[in-house]
Design an enzyme around this catalytic site. Structure first.
Site, PDB file in Angstrom:
ATOM      1  NE  ARG A   1      -3.999  -1.980   2.131  1.00 45.03           N
ATOM      2  CZ  ARG A   1      -4.764  -2.422   3.125  1.00 45.03           C
ATOM      3  NH1 ARG A   1      -4.413  -2.197   4.369  1.00 45.03           N
ATOM      4  NH2 ARG A   1      -5.862  -3.076   2.864  1.00 45.03           N
TER       5      ARG A   1
ATOM      6  CE  LYS B   1     -19.912 -19.073   9.315  1.00 46.18           C
ATOM      7  NZ  LYS B   1     -20.185 -18.237  10.485  1.00 46.18           N
TER       8      LYS B   1
ATOM      9  N   GLY C   1      -9.620 -10.860   0.824  1.00 47.17           N
ATOM     10  CA  GLY C   1      -8.433 -11.081   1.645  1.00 47.17           C
ATOM     11  C   GLY C   1      -7.865 -12.485   1.520  1.00 47.17           C
TER      12      GLY C   1
ATOM     13  N   GLY D   1     -13.055  -5.365   1.553  1.00 47.23           N
ATOM     14  CA  GLY D   1     -14.447  -4.930   1.684  1.00 47.23           C
ATOM     15  C   GLY D   1     -14.953  -4.153   0.478  1.00 47.23           C
TER      16      GLY D   1
HETATM   17  P1  ADP Z   1     -12.271 -13.909   1.013  1.00 44.17           P
HETATM   18  O1  ADP Z   1     -11.539 -13.359   2.210  1.00 44.17           O
HETATM   19  O2  ADP Z   1     -11.332 -14.130  -0.154  1.00 44.17           O
HETATM   20  O3  ADP Z   1     -13.474 -13.088   0.635  1.00 44.17           O
HETATM   21  P2  ADP Z   1     -13.737 -15.797   2.636  1.00 44.17           P
HETATM   22  O4  ADP Z   1     -13.318 -15.052   3.848  1.00 44.17           O
HETATM   23  O5  ADP Z   1     -15.174 -15.717   2.218  1.00 44.17           O
HETATM   24  O6  ADP Z   1     -12.794 -15.384   1.391  1.00 44.17           O
HETATM   25  O7  ADP Z   1     -13.473 -17.351   2.817  1.00 44.17           O
HETATM   26  C1  ADP Z   1     -12.218 -17.896   3.100  1.00 44.17           C
HETATM   27  C2  ADP Z   1     -12.318 -18.975   4.134  1.00 44.17           C
HETATM   28  O8  ADP Z   1     -13.194 -20.019   3.728  1.00 44.17           O
HETATM   29  C3  ADP Z   1     -10.965 -19.623   4.368  1.00 44.17           C
HETATM   30  O9  ADP Z   1     -10.599 -19.414   5.721  1.00 44.17           O
HETATM   31  C4  ADP Z   1     -11.217 -21.103   4.073  1.00 44.17           C
HETATM   32  O10 ADP Z   1     -10.525 -21.971   4.968  1.00 44.17           O
HETATM   33  C5  ADP Z   1     -12.697 -21.225   4.265  1.00 44.17           C
HETATM   34  N1  ADP Z   1     -13.239 -22.411   3.577  1.00 44.17           N
HETATM   35  C6  ADP Z   1     -13.269 -22.649   2.258  1.00 44.17           C
HETATM   36  N2  ADP Z   1     -13.811 -23.859   2.005  1.00 44.17           N
HETATM   37  C7  ADP Z   1     -14.124 -24.416   3.194  1.00 44.17           C
HETATM   38  C8  ADP Z   1     -14.728 -25.646   3.598  1.00 44.17           C
HETATM   39  N3  ADP Z   1     -15.107 -26.576   2.697  1.00 44.17           N
HETATM   40  N4  ADP Z   1     -14.902 -25.867   4.924  1.00 44.17           N
HETATM   41  C9  ADP Z   1     -14.535 -24.919   5.814  1.00 44.17           C
HETATM   42  N5  ADP Z   1     -13.968 -23.745   5.510  1.00 44.17           N
HETATM   43  C10 ADP Z   1     -13.776 -23.487   4.209  1.00 44.17           C
HETATM   44 MG    MG Z   2     -11.938 -13.531   4.306  1.00 41.21          MG
END
Ligand code: ADP
Ligand code: MG
Length: 400
Positions: A42, A198, A355, A378
């Site tokens: 950054r 989720k 992230g 975000g």
């Molecule tokens: P980003 O930060 O890129 O937007 P998220 O925060 O939505 O992504 O999701 C990332 C998290 O999802 C990671 O910590 C990963 O371990 C978790 N994850 C992905 N697939 C699974 C799964 N099948 N079971 C549990 N956790 C999962």
């Molecule tokens: Mg995340």
């Protein structure tokens, strides 16, 4: 997107010589325990705009927040630590400015100053117009150069635009051009891969994407909720049973908008969630009661590759599995490498953000090969949800 570009400022304002530009950057830098800057991405992102302004005779006052102070000074969250590393990166002196009340003395063309943490100021996060007015007295023009905070309507990210001629800085411009290329004027067909833990954190994003895209692949933990909605037993997997109805609605909306949905056809399961755990590859209907789905399976990765072959634009947010814990990083890495290969061969435009997504692409060693990787967590997600971001609206003409 009709951006007010920094290149327009000298013409608009009769030159920048002798003017002072207020530049909103993102110096919310990760620091290690000894106080050193752990990642200077950054910091480096701020350099092109600072150089552009200095070369045209402007002085530069940099504005940023750091951490989450409570609208009052907090010595632990001072931005003073940025001045020296920034001076080294820039090859020019940088002065620290601890007060925002009135023009600093003795500012001459080419000077660079870093203002103290904007979140020390009451009214910053509420976008108080009187604070914006006070900040505006420090300079002659406002340059918004921090896409990562563009989703926040703060005095220093949006309010200043009510008082000063406002432009997008060069980093912001680059980010906006890339995201517009991927979602607003993409080369079709457009596909997205959405993964992560989720459904609940990404409902808005899924709803927006099914209206706009030609195909949407759902992976990660969130795919389990969609499989549940289809009557598939996912054992002990992470899933949100209360969102089955929402998942079904999203599938219906996809059908209405001709958005092809790609759900896992096979999965990688384990009975223990730990590094090096013993794993099984199962058809999605074959998950045993004691098992957790922790990654998508090889046939699913194959389907993703076919879908990428048929697409000209790829938007990616969210890992396909629990990638921090090998071997559950396998599918994410395979799919990321494939996307990178298509990118290098100019067969696809690939834009990624989020992230954990950035961490996963770095782990796969392919971030450089993607067309663009946004480090704005975000703001990137809100843009994918189709929201209007205050910090983007102030640098665009017409509808942002
Ligand atoms: P980003 O930060 O890129 O937007 P998220 O925060 O939505 O992504 O999701 C990332 C998290 O999802 C990671 O910590 C990963 O371990 C978790 N994850 C992905 N697939 C699974 C799964 N099948 N079971 C549990 N956790 C999962
Ligand atoms: Mg995340």
């Amino acid at each position: 997107m009709d951006i007010r570009r920094l290149e327009e400022a000298p013409g608009d304002l009769g030159g920048l010589d002798g003017k002072t530009a207020l530049v909103r950057v993102d110096f919310n830098l990760p620091r290690s325990d000894d106080g050193a800057i752990a990642d200077d991405t950054r910091l480096r992102a701020a350099l092109p705009t600072i150089r552009f302004l200095r070369e045209r005779g402007a002085a530069v006052i940099l504005l940023s927040h750091f951490g989450r102070p409570k609208a009052a000074p907090d010595p632990a969250l001072s931005l003073a630590f940025v001045a020296d590393p920034l001076a080294a990166a820039l090859g020019a002196p940088v002065r620290f400015l601890d007060r925002a009340d009135g023009r600093p003395d003795g500012v001459i063309p080419g000077d660079v100053l870093v203002l103290e943490n904007t979140r020390f100021l009451p009214g910053e996060t509420e976008n108080d117009p009187s604070l914006a007015e006070e900040l505006a007295r420090l300079g002659d023009l406002f340059v918004m150069d921090a896409f990562s905070v563009a989703h926040r309507a703060n005095a220093s990210t949006a309010g200043l635009a009510d008082h000063l001629p406002t432009y997008a800085g060069l980093s912001m411009e680059r980010e906006l051009d890339h995201i517009a290329q991927a979602l607003d004027h993409p080369k079709t067909p457009v596909m997205a891969i959405v993964g992560g833990a989720k459904v609940s954190t990404k409902i808005g994003l899924l709803e927006n994407l099914v209206e706009k895209l030609d195909r949407l692949a759902i992976g990660g933990g969130m795919a389990n909720t969609f499989l549940l909605a289809k009557g598939v037993d996912v054992g002990r997997s992470l899933a949100e049973a209360h969102l089955i109805g929402k998942a079904a609605d999203i599938l219906k909306a996809a059908a209405r908008h001709n958005c092809e949905i790609i759900l896992p056809v096979d999965v990688v399961t384990a009975t223990k969630f730990e590094a090096g755990a013993e794993t099984q590859v199962r058809g999605r209907d074959g998950v045993k009661p004691g098992e957790m789905v922790l990654d998508v399976g090889p046939d699913t990765v194959g389907e993703l590759m076919d879908a990428m072959d048929k697409s000209n634009t790829l938007i990616w947010n969210g890992p396909l599995g629990a990638f921090e814990t090998p071997p559950f990083d396998t599918s994410t890495i395979e799919a990321a490498k494939y996307a990178a290969r298509l990118c290098r061969a100019d067969k696809i435009v690939a834009v990624a953000g989020g992230g954990d997504t950035v961490a996963a692409l770095n782990a796969a060693g392919v971030a450089e090969d993607f067309t663009f990787v946004s480090t704005a967590g975000g703001a990137f997600l809100e843009w994918m949800e189709g929201k209007r971001l205050p910090g983007v609206q102030i640098v665009t003409r017409g509808s942002a």
